[in-house]
Design an enzyme around this catalytic site. Structure first.
Site, short mmCIF file in Angstrom:
data_model
loop_
_atom_site.label_atom_id
_atom_site.label_comp_id
_atom_site.label_asym_id
_atom_site.label_seq_id
_atom_site.Cartn_x
_atom_site.Cartn_y
_atom_site.Cartn_z
N LYS A 248 -20.64 -16.03 1.47
CA LYS A 248 -22.04 -15.76 1.78
C LYS A 248 -22.81 -15.08 0.66
O LYS A 248 -22.31 -14.13 0.06
CB LYS A 248 -22.10 -14.85 2.99
CG LYS A 248 -21.73 -15.51 4.29
CD LYS A 248 -21.94 -14.46 5.29
CE LYS A 248 -21.69 -14.71 6.70
NZ LYS A 248 -21.62 -13.36 7.33
N GLY B 159 -14.04 -3.60 0.73
CA GLY B 159 -15.41 -3.10 0.92
C GLY B 159 -15.78 -2.05 -0.12
O GLY B 159 -16.90 -2.04 -0.64
N GLY C 116 -11.49 -8.38 -0.91
CA GLY C 116 -10.22 -8.59 -0.22
C GLY C 116 -9.69 -10.01 -0.34
O GLY C 116 -8.53 -10.23 -0.68
N ARG D 31 0.83 -1.22 0.00
CA ARG D 31 0.00 0.00 0.00
C ARG D 31 0.86 1.26 0.00
O ARG D 31 0.46 2.27 -0.58
CB ARG D 31 -0.94 0.00 1.20
CG ARG D 31 -2.05 -1.00 1.00
CD ARG D 31 -3.08 -0.95 2.07
NE ARG D 31 -4.24 -1.73 1.65
CZ ARG D 31 -5.18 -2.16 2.47
NH1 ARG D 31 -5.12 -1.88 3.75
NH2 ARG D 31 -6.19 -2.86 2.01
P1 ADP Z 1 -14.07 -11.42 -0.88
O1 ADP Z 1 -13.34 -10.97 0.35
O2 ADP Z 1 -13.17 -11.54 -2.06
O3 ADP Z 1 -15.30 -10.60 -1.15
P2 ADP Z 1 -15.50 -13.44 0.57
O4 ADP Z 1 -15.06 -12.84 1.85
O5 ADP Z 1 -16.91 -13.31 0.18
O6 ADP Z 1 -14.57 -12.92 -0.62
O7 ADP Z 1 -15.23 -15.00 0.55
C1 ADP Z 1 -13.98 -15.57 0.84
C2 ADP Z 1 -14.11 -16.71 1.80
O8 ADP Z 1 -15.06 -17.66 1.33
C3 ADP Z 1 -12.82 -17.45 1.96
O9 ADP Z 1 -12.43 -17.36 3.30
C4 ADP Z 1 -13.17 -18.89 1.59
O10 ADP Z 1 -12.55 -19.83 2.42
C5 ADP Z 1 -14.66 -18.93 1.77
N1 ADP Z 1 -15.27 -19.99 0.98
C6 ADP Z 1 -15.30 -20.13 -0.35
N2 ADP Z 1 -15.94 -21.27 -0.73
C7 ADP Z 1 -16.33 -21.87 0.41
C8 ADP Z 1 -17.05 -23.08 0.71
N3 ADP Z 1 -17.46 -23.88 -0.26
N4 ADP Z 1 -17.29 -23.37 2.00
C9 ADP Z 1 -16.84 -22.56 2.98
N5 ADP Z 1 -16.18 -21.40 2.78
C10 ADP Z 1 -15.93 -21.07 1.51
MG MG Z 2 -13.82 -11.23 2.43
#
Ligand code: ADP
Ligand code: MG
Length: 432
Positions: A236, A412, A389, A38
């Site tokens: 989620k 975010g 992230g 950063r």
């Molecule tokens: P980002 O930060 O890129 O927006 P998220 O925070 O939504 O992404 O998702 C990332 C997390 O989702 C990771 O920690 C990963 O381990 C989890 N994840 C992805 N697929 C699964 C799954 N099938 N079951 C449980 N956790 C999952």
């Molecule tokens: Mg995340």
């Protein structure tokens, strides 16, 4: 959201006092910076200003200091529990002591001093560090600032007024300068004093980092090269409803993988074993499926899965069709047939927006799906934008970072951008 904002090149900064909001929220371990990405990314804007002989006042937040700073009071949940265990007569004094200690500890833990030191390595010692924000030390150092030199203020979140976007605080900060530059994309979705408030009192423009974010992401969303493919994954559905809804109106193909796929499977009536599921979002998922059909968006879900006996990198694993997930197993990655199907859909894309890993990519055993998709995106030659992230971290770790057009620096903030929301830290800047 289309933004056409003035940049540091559109305003006279020569010899002027310029307040720059950076994102110096770098990871620290025992007071040592573990990644200075950063800081390095902020250098082009800072160097441009120093080369113009500007007097540069840098500010940033760092971490989440205890609420004794941010609110002026308050115990964390853990602290409250600790206090509650004590005899009532001792509680008041113990609270005082805890807060006093938090104040001392967090001042050390979240100081920007190590950032000033690192900046000086890159900028030949041109940066001084102020021990406060609008206190005596900062005021003296800003007043003594020469052209072509910079001062870094202490963590702005040591002042409770920062996150409250207090106008008096913003005014005081603005009084340091003649021009305000926002280059902290990661906090652009927050209306805080240093990310938006100061723009009420100074001509406000963006630095190179924000300029890049809004030009690349804005173009992809408003005028995408087609086919436009969105890939959504991660844990989620609830985190991504806004993104999905906004993208459904724009994309040709929507690929859904990761943990959120299982809520969709429930909406389709499949058994999902012990996979992640948000019961209260099953209807939302059903709505998204219907809406995609109505809008003529091709929506792809995994046809097979890499499943595990429990949530553990060493669990017993196997591969099954999406209709055959056993009761006592959970889906932890997309399966090999899905990899082929998704790769085929990505191959001819003109634009790809990707948010959320395809599986638990932190664990080698379940990183294959995310790796396959990263390979397909890299090989497609599409304009590729990664937001989020964990997605950015996964792609960096897997070694695909330089194959992507743009990896958004703000988790975010990039999600809110993809949701089509106004970002206060950008909306407050002057239009071209
Ligand atoms: P980002 O930060 O890129 O927006 P998220 O925070 O939504 O992404 O998702 C990332 C997390 O989702 C990771 O920690 C990963 O381990 C989890 N994840 C992805 N697929 C699964 C799954 N099938 N079951 C449980 N956790 C999952
Ligand atoms: Mg995340």
């Amino acid at each position: 959201m289309t933004y056409n904002k003035k940049t540091i090149e559109d305003i006279d900064v020569a010899g002027k006092k310029v307040l720059v909001r950076c994102d110096f929220n770098v990871p620290l371990k025992d007071g040592q910076i573990t990644s200075d990405k950063r800081i390095v990314e902020a250098l082009p804007t800072i160097k441009y200003l120093l080369d113009k002989n500007a007097k540069v006042i840098l500010c940033s937040h760092m971490g989440k200091p205890h609420s004794i700073f941010t609110e002026g009071f308050g115990l964390t949940k853990k602290e409250k529990a600790k206090i509650a265990d004590l005899p009532e007569a001792e509680q008041a004094a113990a609270t005082e002591a805890l807060l006093a200690k938090a104040k001392v500890d967090d001042k050390k833990k979240f100081t920007l001093k190590p950032v000033a030191d690192r900046l000086n390595q890159y900028l030949d010692g041109k940066v001084t560090f102020a021990e406060d924000i609008v206190g005596e030390d900062a005021k003296a150092k800003v007043a003594a600032l020469e052209g072509g030199k910079a001062v870094l203020l202490e963590n702005v979140r040591f002042d409770a007024r920062e996150t409250k976007n207090n106008p008096e605080f913003a005014k005081e900060l603005a009084s340091y300068a003649e021009v305000y530059v926002n280059d902290a994309f990661g906090t652009a979705h927050r209306a805080h004093a240093t990310t938006a408030g100061v723009a009420d009192y100074l001509p406000a423009v963006c630095g190179y980092l924000i300029q890049k974010e809004i030009s690349v992401m804005g173009k992809a969303l408003d005028n995408p090269a087609r086919p436009f493919v969105a890939i959504l994954g991660g844990a989620k559905v609830s985190d991504k409803i806004g993104v999905i809804t906004n993208l459904l109106d724009k994309v040709d193909t929507l690929i859904i993988g990761g943990g959120m796929a299982y809520t969709f499977f429930r909406a389709m009536g499949y058994g999902i074993g012990t996979s992640l599921c948000e019961e209260d979002k099953i209807e939302v998922a059903a709505g998204i499926l219907a809406s995609a059909q109505e809008k003529g968006v091709k929506l792809l879900l995994p046809i097979d899965n890499h499943i595990g006996s429990h949530y553990d990198p060493e669990c017993e694993d196997s591969f099954v069709a999406s209709t055959d997930i056993p009761e006592n197993f959970m889906g932890l990655d997309i399966g090999p047939a899905t990899e082929i199907m998704f790769r085929y859909a990505i191959k001819n894309a003109g634009t790809v927006v990707w948010n959320g890993p395809m599986g638990v990519s932190e664990w080698d055993k379940f990183a294959s799906g995310t790796k396959a998709i990263a390979t397909a995106v890299a090989e497609s030659g599409a304009i590729s934008i990664i937001g989020g992230g964990d997605s950015a971290a996964a792609i960096e770790k897997l070694g695909f970072a330089d194959k992507m057009t743009h990896i958004s620096t703000g988790g975010g903030a990039s999600l809110e951008f993809l949701e089509g929301k106004q970002l206060p830290g950008i909306a407050c800047l002057l239009d071209k």
